[in-house]
Design an enzyme around this catalytic site. Structure first.
Site, mmCIF file in Angstrom:
data_model
loop_
_atom_site.group_PDB
_atom_site.id
_atom_site.type_symbol
_atom_site.label_atom_id
_atom_site.label_comp_id
_atom_site.label_asym_id
_atom_site.label_seq_id
_atom_site.Cartn_x
_atom_site.Cartn_y
_atom_site.Cartn_z
ATOM 1 N N GLY A 1 0.810 -1.214 0.000
ATOM 2 C CA GLY A 1 0.000 0.000 0.000
ATOM 3 C C GLY A 1 0.845 1.266 0.000
ATOM 4 N N GLN A 2 0.159 2.398 0.107
ATOM 5 C CA GLN A 2 0.857 3.694 0.116
ATOM 6 C C GLN A 2 1.922 3.747 1.216
ATOM 7 O OE1 GLN A 2 -0.762 8.098 0.119
ATOM 8 N NE2 GLN A 2 -0.865 7.356 2.222
ATOM 9 N N LEU B 1 0.395 -2.230 9.118
ATOM 10 C CA LEU B 1 -0.233 -1.206 8.283
ATOM 11 C C LEU B 1 -1.386 -1.762 7.457
ATOM 12 C CD1 LEU B 1 2.955 0.639 6.945
ATOM 13 C CD2 LEU B 1 1.827 0.830 9.158
ATOM 14 N N ALA C 1 -4.888 -3.075 6.374
ATOM 15 C CA ALA C 1 -6.228 -2.820 6.914
ATOM 16 C C ALA C 1 -7.221 -2.714 5.770
ATOM 17 C CB ALA C 1 -6.239 -1.505 7.716
ATOM 18 N N THR D 1 -5.680 5.899 13.709
ATOM 19 C CA THR D 1 -6.115 6.959 12.789
ATOM 20 C C THR D 1 -6.909 8.064 13.483
ATOM 21 O OG1 THR D 1 -7.668 7.395 10.965
ATOM 22 C CG2 THR D 1 -8.048 5.404 12.205
ATOM 23 N N GLU E 1 -9.551 9.140 12.462
ATOM 24 C CA GLU E 1 -10.977 8.795 12.357
ATOM 25 C C GLU E 1 -11.518 8.296 13.691
ATOM 26 O OE1 GLU E 1 -13.243 8.717 9.573
ATOM 27 O OE2 GLU E 1 -11.808 9.989 8.540
ATOM 28 N N TYR F 1 -15.235 1.766 10.315
ATOM 29 C CA TYR F 1 -13.773 1.843 10.165
ATOM 30 C C TYR F 1 -13.137 2.479 11.400
ATOM 31 C CZ TYR F 1 -9.228 3.674 8.671
ATOM 32 O OH TYR F 1 -7.893 3.992 8.612
ATOM 33 N N LYS G 1 -10.702 0.713 14.290
ATOM 34 C CA LYS G 1 -9.354 1.199 14.595
ATOM 35 C C LYS G 1 -9.238 1.565 16.079
ATOM 36 C CE LYS G 1 -6.919 1.059 10.780
ATOM 37 N NZ LYS G 1 -5.570 0.537 10.699
HETATM 38 P P1 NAP Z 1 -3.515 1.343 1.517
HETATM 39 O O1 NAP Z 1 -2.637 2.021 0.535
HETATM 40 O O2 NAP Z 1 -4.953 1.126 1.139
HETATM 41 O O3 NAP Z 1 -2.869 -0.059 1.903
HETATM 42 C C1 NAP Z 1 -3.573 -1.032 2.609
HETATM 43 C C2 NAP Z 1 -2.755 -2.295 2.625
HETATM 44 O O4 NAP Z 1 -3.446 -3.274 3.408
HETATM 45 C C3 NAP Z 1 -2.525 -2.922 1.245
HETATM 46 O O5 NAP Z 1 -1.180 -3.324 1.174
HETATM 47 C C4 NAP Z 1 -3.439 -4.135 1.254
HETATM 48 O O6 NAP Z 1 -2.952 -5.213 0.489
HETATM 49 C C5 NAP Z 1 -3.349 -4.523 2.733
HETATM 50 N N1 NAP Z 1 -4.434 -5.388 3.170
HETATM 51 C C6 NAP Z 1 -5.766 -5.133 3.161
HETATM 52 N N2 NAP Z 1 -6.444 -6.167 3.671
HETATM 53 C C7 NAP Z 1 -5.525 -7.113 4.028
HETATM 54 C C8 NAP Z 1 -5.607 -8.406 4.613
HETATM 55 N N3 NAP Z 1 -6.786 -8.960 4.913
HETATM 56 N N4 NAP Z 1 -4.457 -9.081 4.851
HETATM 57 C C9 NAP Z 1 -3.252 -8.544 4.520
HETATM 58 N N5 NAP Z 1 -3.125 -7.335 3.936
HETATM 59 C C10 NAP Z 1 -4.241 -6.624 3.708
HETATM 60 O O7 NAP Z 1 -3.538 2.131 2.919
HETATM 61 P P2 NAP Z 1 -2.528 3.226 3.503
HETATM 62 O O8 NAP Z 1 -3.053 4.575 3.150
HETATM 63 O O9 NAP Z 1 -1.138 2.866 3.128
HETATM 64 O O10 NAP Z 1 -2.757 3.057 5.058
HETATM 65 C C11 NAP Z 1 -1.901 2.211 5.842
HETATM 66 C C12 NAP Z 1 -2.473 2.058 7.231
HETATM 67 O O11 NAP Z 1 -2.546 3.325 7.872
HETATM 68 C C13 NAP Z 1 -3.890 1.492 7.283
HETATM 69 O O12 NAP Z 1 -3.987 0.653 8.402
HETATM 70 C C14 NAP Z 1 -4.768 2.717 7.476
HETATM 71 O O13 NAP Z 1 -5.968 2.386 8.130
HETATM 72 C C15 NAP Z 1 -3.859 3.563 8.339
HETATM 73 N N6 NAP Z 1 -4.068 5.001 8.224
HETATM 74 C C16 NAP Z 1 -3.961 5.612 7.009
HETATM 75 C C17 NAP Z 1 -4.140 6.977 6.928
HETATM 76 C C18 NAP Z 1 -4.009 7.701 5.615
HETATM 77 O O14 NAP Z 1 -4.394 8.873 5.541
HETATM 78 N N7 NAP Z 1 -3.448 7.089 4.582
HETATM 79 C C19 NAP Z 1 -4.431 7.729 8.088
HETATM 80 C C20 NAP Z 1 -4.490 7.057 9.314
HETATM 81 C C21 NAP Z 1 -4.297 5.699 9.371
HETATM 82 P P3 NAP Z 1 -3.452 -5.534 -1.029
HETATM 83 O O15 NAP Z 1 -2.489 -4.777 -1.916
HETATM 84 O O16 NAP Z 1 -3.339 -6.992 -1.119
HETATM 85 O O17 NAP Z 1 -4.868 -5.029 -1.147
#
Ligand code: NAP
Length: 333
Positions: free
Chosen positions: A11-12, A77, A79, A122, A124, A145, A149
């Site tokens: 992911g990101q 990370l 989710a 988060t 949220e 969500y 969290k």
């Molecule tokens: P993202 O780009 O959507 O990445 C999510 C990752 O989770 C992907 O690698 C996805 O894998 C993996 N995933 C989803 N379901 C899974 C499962 N059942 N088993 C194993 N892997 C799984 O999200 P992000 O923006 O990088 O966020 C990373 C974390 O930070 C998340 O937990 C999010 O809730 C938290 N967060 C993000 C933000 C934000 O603004 N970005 C803010 C606060 C918290 P696939 O490639 O296989 O789908």
């Protein structure tokens, strides 16, 4: 050499964190559900990462991944990250976001209890709060969500009381060219690129007055690592401290587009380009979120390096470049 296991490495945040830890000299292990080559963001670093297959819903696969990596640090990370999907699939959201973390913690406690664990919490979890949120602000999540969290964040505290080094980084929204295309910022920058390339379809969005504290993901992964370094684990809030509305984001996109393309290919105004669609107006919507990161700034020396205008510029340029590449490849083909 320190070893880190990153769930959600495709992911990101996972991809930026992997790059950062590799640069710091870590051996990086990444948990993936499918071929890592399918993630564009890992293309440059895939050969330096050890991949293990697994899913947060499957404890056996996590246990095997953990044994193989035998990490000093785990960054959880992975989710189900999209709020609207959490309303459609609340049970699955909980299974991944809470159950997955519970499975990981049990494995850590049984197999290698000195592992340090980072949980991706988060903003949220806060819900609607008038003031800037810090580590003491009460939680009042408004979606499955956010609630999932919050449950995982509380679970981290319970395991911390049992002696495990685990903390929750309470991160406010952070974006980048790698942000999921379903998220509003990326939805906007992708639509902007399509418009410039001739696809003059109106962009449908929900509440344009919704405000978020948007930072750059590359800055935020540095905070994740910094949080795991002190002797005692503590939760930290991470954000820029400044919020902008979706309308501000749209306006900044138009400003950047005019600088890059001149005025003729750019929508004349937000009204010419964007339509508010009631299907995107959400019940229980969070209207404003803004961080108070003074604890992280004081204790960890963390601070953001990319401001709002620079973040928007980076995302617009990346989406324009990638669309031009796709269209160029089609024309050449
Ligand atoms: P993202 O780009 O959507 O990445 C999510 C990752 O989770 C992907 O690698 C996805 O894998 C993996 N995933 C989803 N379901 C899974 C499962 N059942 N088993 C194993 N892997 C799984 O999200 P992000 O923006 O990088 O966020 C990373 C974390 O930070 C998340 O937990 C999010 O809730 C938290 N967060 C993000 C933000 C934000 O603004 N970005 C803010 C606060 C918290 P696939 O490639 O296989 O789908």
């Amino acid at each position: 050499m320190k070893k880190a296991l990153i769930t959600g490495v495709s992911g990101q945040d996972g991809s930026y964190l992997a790059e950062y830890l590799l640069d710091l000299g870590y051996e990086v292990w990444g948990l993936v559900r499918r071929e890592p080559e399918t993630s564009r963001w890992l293309a440059a670093t895939a050969h330096r990462i050890e991949f293990v297959y697994g899913d947060l819903r499957d404890e056996e696969s996590l246990a095997v991944a953990f044994q193989k990596a035998w990490p000093d640090e785990v960054y959880n990370l992975a989710a189900q990250v999209f709020v609207p999907t959490s309303w459609e699939c609340p049970a699955e959201t909980f299974d991944i976001n809470v159950g997955g973390f519970a499975r990981l913690l049990r494995i850590v406690e049984r197999q290698k209890p000195d592992t340090r664990v980072y949980q991706a919490s988060t903003s949220e979890m806060f819900g609607n709060v008038e003031a800037n949120c810090n580590e003491e602000t009460p939680f009042n999540p408004m979606s499955p969500y956010g609630t999932s969290k919050m449950a995982a964040h509380r679970l981290a505290a319970v395991y911390r009381n049992r002696g495990i080094y685990v903390l929750g980084g309470i991160l406010f929204n952070h974006e980048s060219p790698r942000r999921g295309p379903e998220m509003v910022t990326r939805k906007i920058t992708r639509a902007a690129a399509r418009w410039v390339m001739g696809d003059r379809v109106k962009l449908k969005l929900g509440n344009l007055q919704s405000r978020r504290d948007w930072g750059f993901a590359g800055d935020y992964v540095k905070a994740m690592h910094a949080m795991l370094q002190p002797d005692t684990p503590n939760d930290y809030v991470i954000g820029t401290g400044i919020s902008h509305s979706v309308e501000d984001f749209l306006q900044q996109v138009l400003t950047e587009l005019r600088k890059i393309c001149g005025s003729s290919d750019v929508p004349r105004s937000i009204e010419d380009w964007v339509e508010v669609d009631t299907q995107f107006l959400r019940t229980g919507e969070i209207h404003n979120l803004q961080a108070d990161s003074s604890a992280a700034r004081n204790d960890l020396g963390w601070q953001p390096s990319v401001d709002f205008a620079h973040l928007v510029k980076m995302m617009v340029e990346a989406d324009l470049a990638s669309l031009r590449e796709v269209l160029g490849a089609k024309t050449a083909g």
